[in-house]
Motif scaffolding. Structure first.
Motif, PDB file in Angstrom:
ATOM      1  N   ILE A   1     -24.210 -27.677  -9.033  1.00  0.00           N
ATOM      2  CA  ILE A   1     -24.682 -26.869  -7.921  1.00  0.00           C
ATOM      3  C   ILE A   1     -26.123 -27.224  -7.597  1.00  0.00           C
ATOM      4  N   GLU A   2     -26.385 -27.355  -6.306  1.00  0.00           N
ATOM      5  CA  GLU A   2     -27.720 -27.745  -5.884  1.00  0.00           C
ATOM      6  C   GLU A   2     -28.709 -26.610  -6.055  1.00  0.00           C
TER       7      GLU A   2
ATOM      8  N   PRO B   1     -32.001 -24.494  -4.829  1.00  0.00           N
ATOM      9  CA  PRO B   1     -32.551 -24.208  -3.501  1.00  0.00           C
ATOM     10  C   PRO B   1     -33.602 -25.252  -3.141  1.00  0.00           C
TER      11      PRO B   1
ATOM     12  N   ARG C   1     -26.161 -26.042   5.428  1.00  0.00           N
ATOM     13  CA  ARG C   1     -25.852 -25.884   3.997  1.00  0.00           C
ATOM     14  C   ARG C   1     -24.955 -24.681   3.758  1.00  0.00           C
TER      15      ARG C   1
ATOM     16  N   ASP D   1     -21.671 -24.945   1.701  1.00  0.00           N
ATOM     17  CA  ASP D   1     -21.469 -24.151   0.486  1.00  0.00           C
ATOM     18  C   ASP D   1     -20.187 -23.336   0.588  1.00  0.00           C
TER      19      ASP D   1
ATOM     20  N   ARG E   1     -17.399 -18.097   4.155  1.00  0.00           N
ATOM     21  CA  ARG E   1     -18.443 -17.072   4.181  1.00  0.00           C
ATOM     22  C   ARG E   1     -19.367 -17.241   5.370  1.00  0.00           C
TER      23      ARG E   1
ATOM     24  N   ALA F   1     -16.227 -13.005  -5.168  1.00  0.00           N
ATOM     25  CA  ALA F   1     -17.544 -12.989  -4.551  1.00  0.00           C
ATOM     26  C   ALA F   1     -18.231 -14.320  -4.784  1.00  0.00           C
ATOM     27  N   ALA F   2     -18.977 -14.748  -3.821  1.00  0.00           N
ATOM     28  CA  ALA F   2     -19.768 -15.958  -3.990  1.00  0.00           C
ATOM     29  C   ALA F   2     -20.904 -15.886  -3.004  1.00  0.00           C
TER      30      ALA F   2
ATOM     31  N   PHE G   1     -24.023 -18.446  -0.890  1.00  0.00           N
ATOM     32  CA  PHE G   1     -24.330 -19.830  -0.538  1.00  0.00           C
ATOM     33  C   PHE G   1     -25.141 -20.353  -1.715  1.00  0.00           C
ATOM     34  N   HIS G   2     -24.479 -21.140  -2.572  1.00  0.00           N
ATOM     35  CA  HIS G   2     -25.047 -21.369  -3.900  1.00  0.00           C
ATOM     36  C   HIS G   2     -26.263 -22.278  -3.902  1.00  0.00           C
ATOM     37  N   SER G   3     -26.531 -22.953  -2.784  1.00  0.00           N
ATOM     38  CA  SER G   3     -27.726 -23.803  -2.775  1.00  0.00           C
ATOM     39  C   SER G   3     -28.950 -23.034  -2.274  1.00  0.00           C
ATOM     40  N   MET G   4     -28.811 -21.725  -2.121  1.00  0.00           N
ATOM     41  CA  MET G   4     -29.940 -20.943  -1.605  1.00  0.00           C
ATOM     42  C   MET G   4     -30.364 -19.871  -2.609  1.00  0.00           C
TER      43      MET G   4
ATOM     44  N   GLU H   1     -32.701 -15.904   0.611  1.00  0.00           N
ATOM     45  CA  GLU H   1     -32.280 -16.827   1.677  1.00  0.00           C
ATOM     46  C   GLU H   1     -30.854 -16.536   2.129  1.00  0.00           C
TER      47      GLU H   1
ATOM     48  N   MET I   1     -30.128 -15.714   5.942  1.00  0.00           N
ATOM     49  CA  MET I   1     -29.148 -16.485   6.711  1.00  0.00           C
ATOM     50  C   MET I   1     -28.321 -15.550   7.594  1.00  0.00           C
TER      51      MET I   1
ATOM     52  N   PRO J   1     -32.533 -18.538  -7.698  1.00  0.00           N
ATOM     53  CA  PRO J   1     -31.385 -19.242  -7.115  1.00  0.00           C
ATOM     54  C   PRO J   1     -30.141 -18.355  -7.254  1.00  0.00           C
TER      55      PRO J   1
ATOM     56  N   SER K   1     -27.206 -19.162  -7.463  1.00  0.00           N
ATOM     57  CA  SER K   1     -26.144 -19.740  -8.291  1.00  0.00           C
ATOM     58  C   SER K   1     -26.230 -19.294  -9.742  1.00  0.00           C
TER      59      SER K   1
ATOM     60  N   TYR L   1     -22.164 -12.078 -12.331  1.00  0.00           N
ATOM     61  CA  TYR L   1     -21.156 -11.820 -11.319  1.00  0.00           C
ATOM     62  C   TYR L   1     -21.364 -10.477 -10.609  1.00  0.00           C
TER      63      TYR L   1
ATOM     64  N   GLU M   1     -23.652  -9.923  -2.054  1.00  0.00           N
ATOM     65  CA  GLU M   1     -22.644 -10.033  -1.003  1.00  0.00           C
ATOM     66  C   GLU M   1     -22.639  -8.768  -0.139  1.00  0.00           C
TER      67      GLU M   1
ATOM     68  N   VAL N   1     -25.549  -8.929   2.175  1.00  0.00           N
ATOM     69  CA  VAL N   1     -25.259  -9.869   3.268  1.00  0.00           C
ATOM     70  C   VAL N   1     -24.340  -9.201   4.291  1.00  0.00           C
TER      71      VAL N   1
END
Lengths: 629, 256, 238
Positions: A312-313, A315, A501, A505, A509, B88-89, B91-94, B98, B102, B142, B144, B148, B155, B158
C-alpha cells in the motif's frame, strides 16, 4: 474476386487459426493459473520453430522422423519453460504483476540474442513435411495438404486440452488454482509442482505452434514480437483464461485476416480500398470492437482488479529538504553541462535523449501510478506528437515553434479518442486495449506511404536556426522537461491528483462520494497524452527524422521498464528509472553486440534486487535507516 | 408530511429469478430501519437499487417525494444519499483527513481543480467531521494503518461529508467485536438524531438490530415477509422459520 | 492426560512490520473441540494461518501429530492431517460440488482410518448431495459454508482449524453449523474453532482459550469461561 478464391482463402485462414490457437492457449493457461502475463511466450514460439528447424534438418527425412522432430521440439520448449519457471518466475510470484511482466520481457531480450548466436540472423526455411508436400485442388485452386493437416490439428488440441482440464484430477486442480492458489495449497496440493507443470504445458504448446508453423513461414528473429502480439490479441478477444474462447478468437481473427487478403483491392464509393494492407490493423480493430462490446472478451469472465503495485502506498508528501537539494544540484549540473562538456558533444546529445525519455516516462507514470491504468501502448502518444509535429512542419509548412506547440495537442486528441474506450476497462484488458491502439497507430503510419513516408519515415525535420545548435536545443528540452515535471507535480498535489488516486484506490468508494471514475480517468489519460506529445515533438526535432519505430511496441515497453525500474510509488521514480535505463542502454549498447541479452540480464537482476523499483527501494531503505525498529 | 424515503413495488430479476419482488416500505427522518434476512434474500440488490447502482425492472424510489429511479449513483449521492460498505475501507494512499477532504472537495464540485494543493481545501471542515466521530487525533495518520474499528469511523465521517438526508449502511458492524459494535452504533444513532438523518441498514448481528433499530423489515427470497417493531418481528413464526432458527446461537442478553 | 495432537508454544507472527502474536501457546488433544475466543483483531485468524504456514513471518514451536511443522510448507502441513476452513469459505466457484471435493481429497494416512468419500460426506451434508453437480458459485451462503468444511474433510484430517464459521451468516445457518459440528465431533475429528459468538461456541466446544492482543489471557473448560462473568465482560462481551 471469385467465390472459389474466397473459399480457399478461408481454408487458409483456418490453417493459420490453428497455430494462433496453440500459442494463445498456452498463454491463456499460464495466465489463468499463475496470473503472469508471459511476455516471453512469443520467444517460446520462436524457439519452437528454430529447434524444429534443427531437428527436422537432421532426422526429418521420413514422415515418422518429421513428426517426431516436431514433437521433440515441443518437448524441448516445454523443458525450457519449466526451467524458466523454476529458476526465475518462482521467485517473483508474490511480486507486483507489472514486475512479472518486466521479467518476462527481459527474457525475450535474452532469447533474441541466444537465437542470434546459435542460428544466425538469416531466415531459415524449413523443409515441408514428407507426405504432405503436395497440394489438393479446391475449385481449381491449390491448397497445400499441409494446411489441411493444420486445420485438423487445432480442434484436436482443443479437444485434448478440454479432456485434460475437465476429466483429470490435474485439470480440476488447475482450474481450482486458477481461482485461489493459496486455498489449493491449504488443501494439501503442492502448488509449485502444479505451476511448473502448467508453465511447461503452456510453453510446450507455444513450441508446438512454432514447430508446426515452420513449413508456412521460415524461422526468423522477428517472430517473437509478431507472435506475442497476435497471441495477446487472441487471448484478450477470447477472454483471459478461457481455452475455448482462445479457439473462437483465433478462428475469428485468422478468418478476418484471410478475408482482407481475399477481398484485395476494392472500389467503394469511388475510393480504392486496399484490403490486404488492412491485415495489420484488422486484428487490433477486432480486439478494440470486442473489448468495447464485451469488456471481458468473448467467453471470458470479469477478472478481479489488478493487484495493487507492491504494498500500500504511503500518503504523498512534498519533497523533503534532502531531495530538494539533490534536485537543485542536478538541475545546476544540467545547466552547465553544455558549457563543460561542449555544446556539440556526445554528452549533450545523450542528455537531450535522456530528457525526452524522462518526460515520456513521467507522462506514463502519471496514468500508471496515481491513475492506476497500466498502459502498454504509451508510444502511441509519443508517436502522435512526433508525427504530428513533423507533418505540420513539413507538409503544412508550419513554423517549427508552432509545430512543437501543436505536438501536445495531437497527442491530446489521440488520448481523447483512445482514452474514451480504454477507461471503460481495467487491469490486463485495459493494458491490452492501449497496446491495440498503439499498434493501430503504428500500422497506419507504417502503411500510409503517401502521408507518412511509410517505413522510410519523414526526414528533414530540423529546428529553427536559433535552436540549431545542440546546446540551444538542449536548453529548450531542459526547460520543457522541467516545466512538464513541475506541472505533473502540481496536478498530483491538487484535488484532481487526489481524485485520480481515490478512483485507483477504490472506484466503488469514489463513486459513492460523487467522483465518477470514467471522467476522472479519461481526463488523466488526456493530460498524459498531451505531455507525452511534447516529448514526441521534442524527439522529432532533435533527431531531424522520424520513422515508425517511434511508435513501436518496444518504445512502449521501454517506457514501462523506465517507470517500473524507478518505482511506481513516487514521482521521482520515473525520473530515476528513465535516466538509469537510458544510460544503461547507451553504455551497454556500445560495449557488446549482444546488448539485448545483457540488458535483459540487468533487468532481471534489478527486478530480483529492487522489487519496489530503485527509488522505492531507496525510500524504504532510508526510512529504515531513520527509524530503527 | 411525506416520509424521507418511500420504496414502492420495487422489483428486479436476474436471469429469470426475482431477486427483489414487489418490495414496498417507508422510512422517516431520524429513524433507524434495519433490513434483515438470510444471505441471498435480496438485501444488497435492494440497496443497490436505492442508491442507483442497479436499475429496477419496475417500481419507484422516492426521496422526499421525488422519484430517483434511473439516476446515477453520483447524482443520488448529490441528492443526499450517503453509503457505507460491508467491508469498510478508505482511500488507502491518503491520510485520514485527506479521505474526508476528498469527500468535501467532491461535494463542492472541485474534483477537477488542478492547481491549488488539495491539502488547502476544507481542512477545518474535515477536522470537524473527524471530531464528530472521535477520530480527530488520528487526522494526519496514513489511513492504511488504522485499526478496523477506526476505519469504520472514518467511513462514517466520509459519508457525513455531504450532509446526507439518508444513510445506507451495509452491515455496519460486520467484522467488529461486540463492544466496538455497540460503540459504533451508539455513535451512529447520536449523529442521526442530531442531524435528523434517516438510516437504512442491513445487519446479521441480532443484538445490534434489537438494540438500535427503531423498526425492522425482513426479506426472504426477494419478498418482504414481515415488518414492524423488534418484538413483533422476533415473534413472527415466518421470520423464525427462514431466519432466526431455534435462536440458541443468538446472544441471549440484549444490552443497549 | 493423553498426548497433545497439536501443541503450539512461543508462537510469534508478523504482518510486515506489525507484530501480531506474542509467545502464544495452546494445546489440542485428539478428538477435542477447542474454541479460540476473542474479539476482532485479537489474533485468532492469524493464529490459525500461522499454524497452516500461510503467514510468511512466524517463529515458535508448532508440533502436530509428533512432527515439527513450524517450518513446514502449507501443503505438507495439510498432508500431515491438518485441515483449514478459512473465514471467507473460499470455495472454488467455477467448480462443481464434486470437483471441489476432488481438490480436497488426499489419500488416507493409515489403513485403519475410515476415509471420507463424497458419498459419506453427503450423509453428513444432505443439502450438498442434491447439489453435487452444481457449481460452487450457485450455492447458497449456507451451502457454501458446508461445502468448505466437506472439502477439507476429503483430506481425511485429524484436526480441523475452523475460522469464524458464524461470521456474517444468518442465525439459522449458524444453527445448522452447530448441528454439523456436533455430528462431526462424533466421528473423532479434533476441531479448533475461532469464534466471537459465545452461545455458538458453548454449544460445541470442550475447552476454550481467550486471546487478546495476540496473547492468551485465559485457558480452561468452556464451562469455566461461561461461568466467569468478569472474563466475558473483559474480552468478549459488551
Amino acid at each position: 474476386m471469385s467465390l472459389a478464391a474466397l473459399f480457399v482463402q478461408l481454408l487458409n485462414g483456418l490453417a493459420g487459426a490453428s497455430t494462433l490457437f496453440l500459442i494463445a492457449a498456452g498463454l491463456s493457461l499460464i495466465f489463468g493459473v499463475t496470473r503472469i502475463v508471459n511476455f516471453a511466450h512469443g520467444s517460446l514460439f520462436m524457439l519452437g520453430s528454430y529447434i524444429a528447424y534443427s531437428l527436422i534438418t537432421r532426422i526429418g527425412g521420413t514422415g515418422l522422423g518429421y513428426w517426431a522432430a516436431v514433437l521433440l521440439a515441443a518437448v524441448c520448449v516445454a523443458t525450457i519453460g519449466a526451467l524458466i519457471e523454476i529458476l526465475l518466475l518462482r521467485r517473483i510470484y508474490r511480486a507486483p504483476e507489472l514486475f512479472q511482466l518486466l521479467a518476462t520481457f527481459a527474457l525475450t531480450l535474452i532469447v533474441q540474442d541466444v537465437v542470434l548466436q546459435l542460428w544466425g540472423s538469416e531466415n531459415l526455411v524449413g523443409p515441408r513435411a514428407p507426405g504432405l508436400k503436395s497440394a489438393i485442388f479446391v475449385f481449381g485452386r491449390a491448397l497445400p495438404t499441409y494446411d489441411l493437416a493444420l486445420i485438423l490439428i487445432g480442434p484436436l488440441v482443443l479437444g485434448l486440452l478440454w479432456l485434460l482440464l475437465t476429466r483429470t484430477r490435474w485439470g480440476v486442480l488447475i482450474r481450482a488454482a486458477t481461482q485461489d492458489r493459496d486455498m489449493v495449497a491449504a488443501l494439501g496440493v503442492n502448488q509449485a509442482v502444479l505451476f511448473t507443470s502448467v508453465f511447461a504445458l503452456g510453453a510446450g504448446l507455444a513450441g508446438l505452434g512454432g514447430a508446426l508453423n515452420l513449413p508456412r513461414e521460415p524461422a526468423n528473429l522477428g517472430e517473437d514480437i509478431t507472435a506475442i502480439g497476435d497471441a495477446f490479441v487472441v487471448v484478450v478477444v477470447g477472454g483471459m483464461g478461457s481455452i475455448p474462447g482462445a479457439f473462437l478468437a483465433a478462428l475469428l481473427i485468422a478468418e478476418i485476416k484471410a478475408l482482407c487478403i481475399a477481398l484485395g483491392q476494392v472500389s467503394f464509393l469511388g475510393f480504392a480500398i486496399s484490403f490486404p494492407q488492412f491485415t495489420l490493423v484488422a486484428e487490433f480493430v477486432v480486439m478494440a470492437i470486442v473489448l468495447v462490446l464485451r469488456p471481458w472478451g468473448l467467453l471470458g469472465k470479469p477478472q478481479g482488479s489488478v493487484r495493487s503495485i507492491g504494498q500500500i502506498e504511503a500518503p504523498i508528501v512534498p519533497a523533503g529538504r534532502m531531495l530538494q537539494m539533490i534536485g537543485a544540484a542536478v538541475l545546476a549540473a544540467l545547466l552547465v553541462l553544455p558549457l563543460v562538456a561542449g555544446g556539440e558533444s556526445y554528452s549533450t546529445v545523450l542528455a537531450i535523449d535522456i530528457l525526452v525519455g524522462v518526460l515520456f516516462a513521467v507522462s506514463l507514470h502519471f496514468i500508471m501510478g496515481p491513475g492506476g491504468m497500466h498502459s502498454f501502448g504509451h508510444a502511441a502518444y509519443f508517436g502522435l506528437g512526433a508525427y504530428g509535429a513533423a507533418l505540420l512542419f513539413k507538409d503544412a509548412g508550419m513554423p517549427m515553434e508552432l509545430a512543437l506547440v501543436a505536438a501536445p495537442i495531437v497527442g491530446c486528441l489521440g488520448a481523447l479518442i483512445f482514452g474514451w474506450f480504454c477507461v471503460r476497462l481495467s487491469g490486463v484488458y485495459l493494458a491490452m486495449l492501449t497496446l491495440a491502439f498503439a499498434q493501430i497507430v503504428w500500422s497506419i503510419v507504417f502503411q500510409w506511404d503517401e502521408l507518412t513516408g511509410g517505413s522510410n519515415g519523414i526526414i528533414g525535420v530540423w529546428p529553427s536556426p536559433w535552436l540549431a545548435t545542440k546546446a540551444a536545443y538542449f536548453y529548450l528540452t531542459l526547460t520543457l522537461c522541467v516545466a512538464g515535471i513541475l506541472l505533473v507535480r502540481r496536478i498530483l498535489f491538487a484535488p484532481f491528483g487526489y481524485a485520480m488516486r481515490a478512483v485507483r484506490d477504490s472506484a466503488l468508494r469514489a463513486d459513492a462520494i460523487g467522483i465518477g471514475a470514467v471522467r476522472v480517468q479519461w481526463t488523466g489519460f488526456v493530460i498524459a497524452g498531451a505531455i507525452c506529445g511534447i516529448a514526441g515533438g521534442l524527439f522529432a526535432f532533435s533527431k531531424g527524422s522520424i520513422s515508425p519505430e517511434t511508435i513501436s511496441i518496444s518504445r512502449s515497453v521501454d517506457g514501462l521498464v523506465m517507470v517500473l525500474l524507478g518505482g511506481i510509488g513516487t514521482l521521482v521514480g520515473p525520473i530515476v528509472g528513465s535516466v538509469t535505463f537510458l544510460i544503461l542502454q547507451d553504455s551497454v549498447a556500445r560495449q557488446t553486440e549482444y546488448w539485448r541479452a545483457l540488458l535483459g540480464l540487468v533487468i532481471i537482476f534489478l527486478v530480483l534486487v529492487f522489487p519496489q523499483g530503485i527509488a522505492g527501494t531507496i525510500q524504504s531503505w532510508s526510512k529504515r535507516a531513520w527509524k530503527p525498529a | 408530511m411525506t416520509p424521507l424515503l418511500q420504496v414502492r413495488d420495487l422489483t428486479r430479476s436476474f436471469g429469470g429469478v426475482r431477486a427483489v419482488d414487489n418490495v414496498s416500505f417507508e422510512l422517516a427522518r431520524g429513524e433507524l430501519l434495519a433490513l434483515i434476512g438470510p444471505n441471498g434474500a435480496g438485501k444488497s440488490t435492494c440497496f443497490n437499487m436505492i442508491n442507483g447502482q442497479l436499475r429496477p425492472d419496475s417500481g419507484e424510489v422516492r426521496l422526499d417525494g421525488e422519484n430517483i429511479v434511473g439516476r446515477k449513483p453520483r447524482d443520488v449521492w448529490r441528492l443526499g444519499v450517503g453509503r457505507t460498505f460491508q467491508i469498510a475501507a478508505t482511500f488507502h494512499s491518503m491520510t485520514v483527513i485527506e479521505n474526508v477532504q476528498m469527500a468535501l472537495i467532491s461535494h463542492a464540485k472541485r474534483t477537477f481543480h488542478a492547481w491549488t494543493a488539495a491539502a488547502a481545501h476544507f481542512r477545518d471542515e474535515a477536522r470537524d467531521l473527524l471530531a464528530q466521530v472521535g477520530m480527530d487525533a488520528h487526522a494526519d495518520r496514513p489511513s492504511s494503518i488504522l485499526a478496523y474499528g477506526d476505519v469504520k469511523r472514518v467511513e462514517l465521517a466520509v459519508a457525513l461529508a455531504n450532509k446526507p438526508k439518508l444513510l445506507l449502511m451495509d452491515e455496519p458492524t460486520a467484522g467488529m467485536a461486540p463492544r466496538e459494535r455497540n460503540d459504533l452504533m451508539a455513535l451512529t444513532k447520536r449523529l442521526v438524531t442530531i442531524n435528523d438523518i434517516g438510516v437504512l441498514f442491513t445487519e446479521h448481528s441480532m443484538d445490534v438490530v434489537f438494540a438500535f433499530a427503531d423498526r425492522m423489515i425482513v426479506l426472504a427470497r426477494g419478498k418482504l415477509i414481515a415488518q414492524g417493531s423488534g418484538e413483533a418481528v422476533r415473534d413472527d413464526p415466518k421470520v423464525r422459520e427462514v431466519y432466526f432458527g431455534s435462536g440458541r446461537t443468538v446472544a441471549r442478553r440484549v444490552s443497549a | 492426560m493423553s498426548e497433545a495432537l497439536l501443541a503450539v508454544s512461543g508462537l510469534n507472527a508478523y504482518y510486515g512490520a506489525a507484530h501480531i502474536l506474542f509467545d502464544l501457546g495452546f494445546e489440542v488433544r485428539a478428538g477435542e473441540v477447542v474454541a479460540l475466543m476473542g474479539r476482532n483483531g485479537a489474533g485468532k485468524s492469524t493464529t490459525l494461518k500461522s499454524i497452516m504456514g500461510l503467514i510468511e513471518r512466524r517463529t515458535g514451536a508448532i508440533a502436530f501429530a509428533g512432527a515439527d511443522i513450524s517450518h513446514a510448507r502449507t501443503y505438507d502441513i495439510a498432508r500431515l492431517g491438518l485441515g483449514f476452513v478459512p473465514e471467507d469459505r473460499r470455495i472454488f466457484t467455477d467448480l462443481t460440488v464434486l470437483e471441489n471435493l476432488e481438490v480436497g481429497s488426499q489419500p488416507a494416512r493409515d489403513r485403519t482410518q475410515q476415509v471420507w468419500t463424497p458419498e459419506r460426506l453427503f450423509e453428513l451434508f444432505p443439502n450438498l448431495a442434491e447439489a453435487r453437480h452444481r457449481v460452487g458459485g450457485r450455492l447458497s451462503g449456507g451451502e457454501q459454508q458446508m461445502l468448505s468444511v466437506a472439502r477439507t474433510l476429503m483430506g481425511n484430517p485429524l484436526l480441523i482449524l475452523l475460522d469464524e464459521p458464524s461470521e456474517g451468516v444468518a442465525p439459522i445457518i449458524v444453527d445448522a453449523m452447530a448441528d454439523m459440528m456436533i455430528a462431526l465431533k462424533q466421528t473423532g475429528v479434533a476441531i479448533v474453532l475461532s469464534e466471537q459468538n459465545l452461545p455458538f461456541a458453548e454449544l460445541v466446544s470442550d475447552r476454550a482459550y481467550v486471546i487478546e492482543k495476540g496473547e492468551v489471557r485465559f485457558s480452561g473448560t468452556m464451562h469455566e469461561l461461561s461461568g466467569n462473568e468478569d472474563l466475558r465482560r473483559a474480552y468478549l462481551e459488551v
